[in-house]
Scaffold this motif. Structure first.
Motif, PDB file in Angstrom:
ATOM      1  N   ARG A  43       0.371  -1.071   0.119  1.00  0.00           N
ATOM      2  CA  ARG A  43       0.010   0.528  -0.033  1.00  0.00           C
ATOM      3  C   ARG A  43       1.079   1.168  -0.117  1.00  0.00           C
ATOM      4  N   THR A  44       1.657   1.566   0.772  1.00  0.00           N
ATOM      5  CA  THR A  44       2.614   2.598   1.552  1.00  0.00           C
ATOM      6  C   THR A  44       3.730   2.768  -0.740  1.00  0.00           C
ATOM      7  N   ALA A  45       3.889   1.922  -1.356  1.00  0.00           N
ATOM      8  CA  ALA A  45       4.878   1.918  -2.880  1.00  0.00           C
ATOM      9  C   ALA A  45       3.860   2.017  -3.386  1.00  0.00           C
ATOM     10  N   ARG A  46       2.887   1.754  -3.533  1.00  0.00           N
ATOM     11  CA  ARG A  46       1.509   2.417  -4.177  1.00  0.00           C
ATOM     12  C   ARG A  46       1.384   4.088  -4.286  1.00  0.00           C
ATOM     13  N   ARG A  47       1.424   4.190  -3.595  1.00  0.00           N
ATOM     14  CA  ARG A  47       1.617   6.040  -3.150  1.00  0.00           C
ATOM     15  C   ARG A  47       2.412   6.171  -3.186  1.00  0.00           C
ATOM     16  N   LEU A  48       3.173   6.160  -2.454  1.00  0.00           N
ATOM     17  CA  LEU A  48       5.036   6.562  -3.151  1.00  0.00           C
ATOM     18  C   LEU A  48       5.530   6.713  -4.153  1.00  0.00           C
ATOM     19  N   LEU A  49       5.159   5.595  -4.818  1.00  0.00           N
ATOM     20  CA  LEU A  49       5.819   5.514  -6.428  1.00  0.00           C
ATOM     21  C   LEU A  49       5.108   6.752  -7.804  1.00  0.00           C
ATOM     22  N   ARG A  50       5.805   6.411  -8.670  1.00  0.00           N
ATOM     23  CA  ARG A  50       6.201   7.938  -9.423  1.00  0.00           C
ATOM     24  C   ARG A  50       5.134   6.040 -10.624  1.00  0.00           C
ATOM     25  N   PRO A  51       4.600   6.367 -11.354  1.00  0.00           N
ATOM     26  CA  PRO A  51       4.023   5.566 -12.556  1.00  0.00           C
ATOM     27  C   PRO A  51       5.117   5.037 -13.183  1.00  0.00           C
ATOM     28  N   GLY A  52       5.482   3.818 -12.941  1.00  0.00           N
ATOM     29  CA  GLY A  52       7.152   3.082 -13.785  1.00  0.00           C
ATOM     30  C   GLY A  52       7.758   3.025 -12.643  1.00  0.00           C
ATOM     31  N   GLY A  53       7.568   3.439 -11.997  1.00  0.00           N
ATOM     32  CA  GLY A  53       8.570   3.359 -10.083  1.00  0.00           C
ATOM     33  C   GLY A  53       8.342   1.526  -9.679  1.00  0.00           C
ATOM     34  N   TRP A  54       9.747   1.043  -9.017  1.00  0.00           N
ATOM     35  CA  TRP A  54       9.451  -0.697  -8.257  1.00  0.00           C
ATOM     36  C   TRP A  54       9.532  -0.647  -7.716  1.00  0.00           C
ATOM     37  N   VAL A  55       9.510  -1.614  -6.570  1.00  0.00           N
ATOM     38  CA  VAL A  55       9.479  -1.549  -5.421  1.00  0.00           C
ATOM     39  C   VAL A  55       9.715  -3.415  -5.564  1.00  0.00           C
ATOM     40  N   ALA A  56      11.105  -3.761  -4.349  1.00  0.00           N
ATOM     41  CA  ALA A  56      11.168  -5.256  -4.036  1.00  0.00           C
ATOM     42  C   ALA A  56      10.784  -5.454  -1.917  1.00  0.00           C
ATOM     43  N   VAL A  57      10.325  -6.071  -2.587  1.00  0.00           N
ATOM     44  CA  VAL A  57      10.132  -6.834  -0.947  1.00  0.00           C
ATOM     45  C   VAL A  57      10.876  -7.909  -0.681  1.00  0.00           C
ATOM     46  N   GLU A  58      11.514  -8.367   0.762  1.00  0.00           N
ATOM     47  CA  GLU A  58      12.166  -9.487   1.284  1.00  0.00           C
ATOM     48  C   GLU A  58      10.482 -10.537   2.121  1.00  0.00           C
ATOM     49  N   HIS A  59      11.250 -11.861   1.504  1.00  0.00           N
ATOM     50  CA  HIS A  59       9.557 -12.245   2.424  1.00  0.00           C
ATOM     51  C   HIS A  59      10.819 -13.429   2.412  1.00  0.00           C
ATOM     52  N   ALA A  60       9.901 -14.630   3.438  1.00  0.00           N
ATOM     53  CA  ALA A  60      10.577 -15.934   3.593  1.00  0.00           C
ATOM     54  C   ALA A  60      10.129 -17.063   2.624  1.00  0.00           C
ATOM     55  N   ASP A  61      11.003 -18.206   2.178  1.00  0.00           N
ATOM     56  CA  ASP A  61      10.944 -18.571   1.028  1.00  0.00           C
ATOM     57  C   ASP A  61       9.768 -19.695   1.088  1.00  0.00           C
ATOM     58  N   GLU A  62       9.207 -20.052   1.856  1.00  0.00           N
ATOM     59  CA  GLU A  62       7.618 -20.836   1.769  1.00  0.00           C
ATOM     60  C   GLU A  62       6.528 -19.230   1.460  1.00  0.00           C
ATOM     61  N   GLN A  63       6.646 -17.987   1.371  1.00  0.00           N
ATOM     62  CA  GLN A  63       5.843 -17.343   1.226  1.00  0.00           C
ATOM     63  C   GLN A  63       5.891 -16.357  -0.526  1.00  0.00           C
ATOM     64  N   GLY A  64       6.695 -17.595  -1.206  1.00  0.00           N
ATOM     65  CA  GLY A  64       6.856 -16.879  -2.670  1.00  0.00           C
ATOM     66  C   GLY A  64       5.161 -16.520  -3.154  1.00  0.00           C
ATOM     67  N   ARG A  65       4.916 -17.362  -3.174  1.00  0.00           N
ATOM     68  CA  ARG A  65       3.717 -17.808  -3.669  1.00  0.00           C
ATOM     69  C   ARG A  65       2.337 -16.255  -3.172  1.00  0.00           C
ATOM     70  N   ALA A  66       2.648 -16.403  -2.092  1.00  0.00           N
ATOM     71  CA  ALA A  66       1.169 -15.922  -0.858  1.00  0.00           C
ATOM     72  C   ALA A  66       1.863 -14.032  -1.299  1.00  0.00           C
TER      73      ALA A  66
END
Length: 284
Positions: free
Chosen positions: A227-250
């Motif tokens: 939600r925060t990334a959607r608010r902060l980013l300009r159109p065309g901007g990127w987001v990256a977020v880490e997770h546990a290996d078993e959480q990839g699909r979620a």
């Protein structure tokens, strides 16, 4: 063979028996720290200069206290960061995500990219980007007082004037930058409540606030990052977020096309396990 090298060999055996994953490296790191030399210089320490504090450090590591708490520093990409109780010790897998962000920013047609690191902890990601991406302006967000103190210290010692620290919650951070940011990156807490980390170094020493996410699946903070990334980013901007290996699909499904996300991808760490998700905010 010097006396110190003999003692390192004995310490290596003790650490291996205690289940420490890299016993020789850790024994040498402790010896180098105690004696004020580099690991490559351990053979130069005179027998008469041996410091018994070495064995105190070995005993702490044998009890599975993190090496970084003993030496007071952690290495992350090209940085040596101050760390200790109260802050999450940065891990090699996070270096992969930081590397992806750095390469992505370098490829952007932007002279001075604007970056936000949500939940900066020690400041590892923010400082790496500031160091490796020319003219990048990085805003690091950290709400936890203890972690904020460590980040402030590292930014003060290693920052280049382009890293700015904010004591804010990642869900509500930096409204003044809405629609202006080129890249948002985060290694938020994501372990589900009730799960017990395998490694004693994590379970017993890393701050719980940096480990355990909210919600039944532990992904409450990941959803807040979306939600925060959607608010902060300009159109065309990127987001990256880490997770546990078993959480990839979620986590992948947390960035739906209906919310404007494009090019959503699961990316792997050095062990080829799913480790972080990247997505681009659509321009339509």
């Amino acid at each position: 063979m010097t006396f110190l090298l003999d003692e390192i060999a004995l310490a290596t055996a003790r650490l291996a028996e205690a289940g420490v994953p890299s016993p020789r490296t850790d024994a040498e790191e402790i010896a180098a720290f105690v004696h004020g030399v580099r690991r490559s210089e351990l053979h130069t320490v005179k027998d008469s200069d041996f410091d018994a504090l070495f064995w105190e450090g070995v005993a702490r590591r044998e009890a599975r206290e993190p090496l970084q708490h003993i030496t007071g520093h952690a290495y992350f990409r090209y940085l040596e960061l101050a760390v200790g109780p109260g802050v999450f010790v940065p891990r090699p897998e996070t270096e992969v995500m930081a590397g992806w962000a750095i390469e992505t920013l370098r490829e952007m047609d932007v002279t001075a990219p604007l970056v936000v690191d949500l939940g900066t902890g020690s400041g590892a990601i923010a400082l790496s980007i500031a160091q490796e991406v020319a003219l990048a302006e990085v805003h690091a967000v950290e709400v936890d007082p203890a972690a904020y103190t460590w980040a402030k210290r590292n930014i003060s010692e290693l920052g280049q004037g382009r890293t700015h620290l904010h004591p804010e919650d990642l869900a509500e951070a930096l409204p003044e930058l809405n629609g202006k940011v080129d890249l948002v990156i985060s290694n938020p807490p994501y372990i589900p409540p009730g799960a017990i980390p395998r490694d004693p170094e994590v379970r017993d020493y890393d701050p719980t606030r940096a480990l355990y996410g909210s919600g039944d699946d532990g992904l409450g903070e990941v959803r807040a990052v979306e939600r925060t990334a959607r608010r902060l980013l300009r159109p065309g901007g990127w987001v990256a977020v880490e997770h546990a290996d078993e959480q990839g699909r979620a986590v992948y499904l947390t960035f739906p096309e209906d919310n404007g996300w494009r090019d959503v991808r699961l990316r792997q760490d050095l062990t080829r396990r799913d480790r972080f998700v990247t997505a681009r905010l659509g321009q339509d």
